[in-house]
Write a protein that holds these residues in place. Structure first.
Motif, PDB file in Angstrom:
ATOM      1  N   GLU A  45       3.989  18.385  39.188  1.00  0.00           N
ATOM      2  CA  GLU A  45       4.484  18.348  37.816  1.00  0.00           C
ATOM      3  C   GLU A  45       5.549  17.256  37.727  1.00  0.00           C
ATOM      4  OE1 GLU A  45       6.265  21.389  34.452  1.00  0.00           O
ATOM      5  OE2 GLU A  45       5.765  22.153  36.436  1.00  0.00           O
ATOM      6  N   TYR A  46       5.650  16.607  36.577  1.00  0.00           N
ATOM      7  CA  TYR A  46       6.611  15.511  36.460  1.00  0.00           C
ATOM      8  C   TYR A  46       7.185  15.424  35.063  1.00  0.00           C
ATOM      9  CZ  TYR A  46       2.808  12.908  34.230  1.00  0.00           C
ATOM     10  OH  TYR A  46       1.811  12.502  33.377  1.00  0.00           O
ATOM     11  N   GLY A  47       8.264  14.679  34.966  1.00  0.00           N
ATOM     12  CA  GLY A  47       8.890  14.390  33.687  1.00  0.00           C
ATOM     13  C   GLY A  47       9.374  12.958  33.686  1.00  0.00           C
ATOM     14  N   SER A  55      14.765  15.153  32.901  1.00  0.00           N
ATOM     15  CA  SER A  55      13.534  15.618  33.541  1.00  0.00           C
ATOM     16  C   SER A  55      13.842  16.497  34.746  1.00  0.00           C
ATOM     17  CB  SER A  55      12.678  14.427  33.977  1.00  0.00           C
ATOM     18  OG  SER A  55      12.238  13.709  32.852  1.00  0.00           O
ATOM     19  N   ALA A  56      14.807  16.092  35.550  1.00  0.00           N
ATOM     20  CA  ALA A  56      15.183  16.883  36.722  1.00  0.00           C
ATOM     21  C   ALA A  56      15.700  18.255  36.301  1.00  0.00           C
ATOM     22  CB  ALA A  56      16.233  16.143  37.546  1.00  0.00           C
ATOM     23  N   LEU A  57      16.510  18.296  35.267  1.00  0.00           N
ATOM     24  CA  LEU A  57      17.044  19.576  34.781  1.00  0.00           C
ATOM     25  C   LEU A  57      15.925  20.481  34.276  1.00  0.00           C
ATOM     26  CD1 LEU A  57      20.280  18.380  32.951  1.00  0.00           C
ATOM     27  CD2 LEU A  57      20.122  19.621  35.130  1.00  0.00           C
ATOM     28  N   ARG A  58      14.964  19.915  33.544  1.00  0.00           N
ATOM     29  CA  ARG A  58      13.835  20.703  33.036  1.00  0.00           C
ATOM     30  C   ARG A  58      12.996  21.264  34.188  1.00  0.00           C
ATOM     31  NH1 ARG A  58      13.436  16.900  29.045  1.00  0.00           N
ATOM     32  NH2 ARG A  58      11.885  15.710  30.178  1.00  0.00           N
ATOM     33  N   LEU A  59      12.705  20.417  35.177  1.00  0.00           N
ATOM     34  CA  LEU A  59      11.893  20.870  36.306  1.00  0.00           C
ATOM     35  C   LEU A  59      12.627  21.919  37.135  1.00  0.00           C
ATOM     36  CD1 LEU A  59      10.338  17.449  37.362  1.00  0.00           C
ATOM     37  CD2 LEU A  59       9.120  19.407  36.389  1.00  0.00           C
ATOM     38  N   LYS A  60      13.929  21.749  37.317  1.00  0.00           N
ATOM     39  CA  LYS A  60      14.721  22.733  38.061  1.00  0.00           C
ATOM     40  C   LYS A  60      14.833  24.045  37.286  1.00  0.00           C
ATOM     41  CE  LYS A  60      16.239  21.167  42.044  1.00  0.00           C
ATOM     42  NZ  LYS A  60      16.028  21.888  43.305  1.00  0.00           N
ATOM     43  N   LYS A  62      12.494  25.303  35.421  1.00  0.00           N
ATOM     44  CA  LYS A  62      11.216  25.979  35.640  1.00  0.00           C
ATOM     45  C   LYS A  62      11.108  26.539  37.049  1.00  0.00           C
ATOM     46  CE  LYS A  62       7.996  23.745  32.525  1.00  0.00           C
ATOM     47  NZ  LYS A  62       6.761  22.975  32.468  1.00  0.00           N
ATOM     48  N   SER A  63      11.586  25.765  38.016  1.00  0.00           N
ATOM     49  CA  SER A  63      11.480  26.163  39.424  1.00  0.00           C
ATOM     50  C   SER A  63      12.764  25.751  40.143  1.00  0.00           C
ATOM     51  CB  SER A  63      10.270  25.482  40.059  1.00  0.00           C
ATOM     52  OG  SER A  63      10.164  25.837  41.410  1.00  0.00           O
ATOM     53  N   PRO A  64      13.732  26.664  40.236  1.00  0.00           N
ATOM     54  CA  PRO A  64      15.043  26.335  40.816  1.00  0.00           C
ATOM     55  C   PRO A  64      14.994  25.779  42.237  1.00  0.00           C
ATOM     56  CG  PRO A  64      15.143  28.438  39.696  1.00  0.00           C
ATOM     57  CD  PRO A  64      13.697  28.033  39.728  1.00  0.00           C
ATOM     58  N   ASN A  65      13.972  26.111  43.007  1.00  0.00           N
ATOM     59  CA  ASN A  65      13.866  25.619  44.384  1.00  0.00           C
ATOM     60  C   ASN A  65      12.981  24.388  44.514  1.00  0.00           C
ATOM     61  OD1 ASN A  65      15.536  27.645  45.447  1.00  0.00           O
ATOM     62  ND2 ASN A  65      13.823  29.075  45.449  1.00  0.00           N
ATOM     63  N   ALA A  66      12.640  23.776  43.393  1.00  0.00           N
ATOM     64  CA  ALA A  66      11.753  22.612  43.411  1.00  0.00           C
ATOM     65  C   ALA A  66      12.361  21.489  44.248  1.00  0.00           C
ATOM     66  CB  ALA A  66      11.502  22.121  41.988  1.00  0.00           C
ATOM     67  N   ARG A  67      11.501  20.800  44.972  1.00  0.00           N
ATOM     68  CA  ARG A  67      11.898  19.623  45.733  1.00  0.00           C
ATOM     69  C   ARG A  67      11.485  18.419  44.896  1.00  0.00           C
ATOM     70  NH1 ARG A  67      14.166  23.330  47.644  1.00  0.00           N
ATOM     71  NH2 ARG A  67      14.156  23.935  49.813  1.00  0.00           N
ATOM     72  N   LEU A  68      12.475  17.733  44.333  1.00  0.00           N
ATOM     73  CA  LEU A  68      12.223  16.659  43.380  1.00  0.00           C
ATOM     74  C   LEU A  68      12.409  15.295  44.013  1.00  0.00           C
ATOM     75  CD1 LEU A  68      14.113  18.153  40.312  1.00  0.00           C
ATOM     76  CD2 LEU A  68      11.701  18.438  40.928  1.00  0.00           C
ATOM     77  N   PHE A  69      11.611  14.357  43.534  1.00  0.00           N
ATOM     78  CA  PHE A  69      11.702  12.961  43.964  1.00  0.00           C
ATOM     79  C   PHE A  69      11.715  12.105  42.708  1.00  0.00           C
ATOM     80  CE2 PHE A  69       9.831   8.896  45.306  1.00  0.00           C
ATOM     81  CZ  PHE A  69      10.672   8.592  46.355  1.00  0.00           C
ATOM     82  N   THR A  70      12.624  11.150  42.662  1.00  0.00           N
ATOM     83  CA  THR A  70      12.785  10.299  41.494  1.00  0.00           C
ATOM     84  C   THR A  70      12.455   8.860  41.842  1.00  0.00           C
ATOM     85  OG1 THR A  70      14.547  11.732  40.686  1.00  0.00           O
ATOM     86  CG2 THR A  70      14.437   9.534  39.738  1.00  0.00           C
ATOM     87  N   MET A  71      11.742   8.205  40.949  1.00  0.00           N
ATOM     88  CA  MET A  71      11.448   6.784  41.138  1.00  0.00           C
ATOM     89  C   MET A  71      11.352   6.104  39.780  1.00  0.00           C
ATOM     90  SD  MET A  71       7.550   7.272  42.513  1.00  0.00           S
ATOM     91  CE  MET A  71       7.020   5.601  42.445  1.00  0.00           C
ATOM     92  N   ARG A  72      11.496   4.799  39.795  1.00  0.00           N
ATOM     93  CA  ARG A  72      11.412   4.023  38.556  1.00  0.00           C
ATOM     94  C   ARG A  72       9.958   3.594  38.366  1.00  0.00           C
ATOM     95  NH1 ARG A  72      15.341   2.262  35.606  1.00  0.00           N
ATOM     96  NH2 ARG A  72      16.859   2.426  37.270  1.00  0.00           N
TER      97      ARG A  72
END
Length: 91
Positions: A45-47, A55-60, A62-72
């Motif tokens: 899933e992405y934002g 986007s990071a706040l929205r994904l967290k 939904k799933s507080p333990n989500a492992r997020l990666f950010t890129m341009r």
């Protein structure tokens, strides 16, 4: 899949796989170039937004333990994990 014990490298690798095998074709166009994409490395899933924060706040949320990666979007590198040591020269 349990993401609790993933290393930073594993999170990055999985997120990049999601990006290369489906997300890229959907998001790399006109208005999105230069924006930040945040990818949940477990679900794919992405934002997208200007800084990635929303986007990071929205994904967290939904799933507080989500492992997020950010890129341009449209660039090879956006974020660096950790830091490089400072190099000093002694004369």
């Amino acid at each position: 899949m349990e993401a609790l014990f993933w290393t930073i490298e594993e999170v990055a690798q999985r997120a990049k796989q999601f990006y290369e095998h489906g997300i890229r074709q959907q998001v790399e166009h006109g208005d999105n170039i230069g924006k930040m994409i945040v990818i949940d490395a477990e679900t794919g899933e992405y934002g997208i937004d200007k800084t990635g924060v929303e986007s990071a706040l929205r994904l967290k949320q939904k799933s507080p333990n989500a492992r997020l990666f950010t890129m341009r979007i449209g660039y090879d590198v956006a974020v660096s994990f950790g830091h490089a040591p400072m190099v000093r020269t002694v004369e």
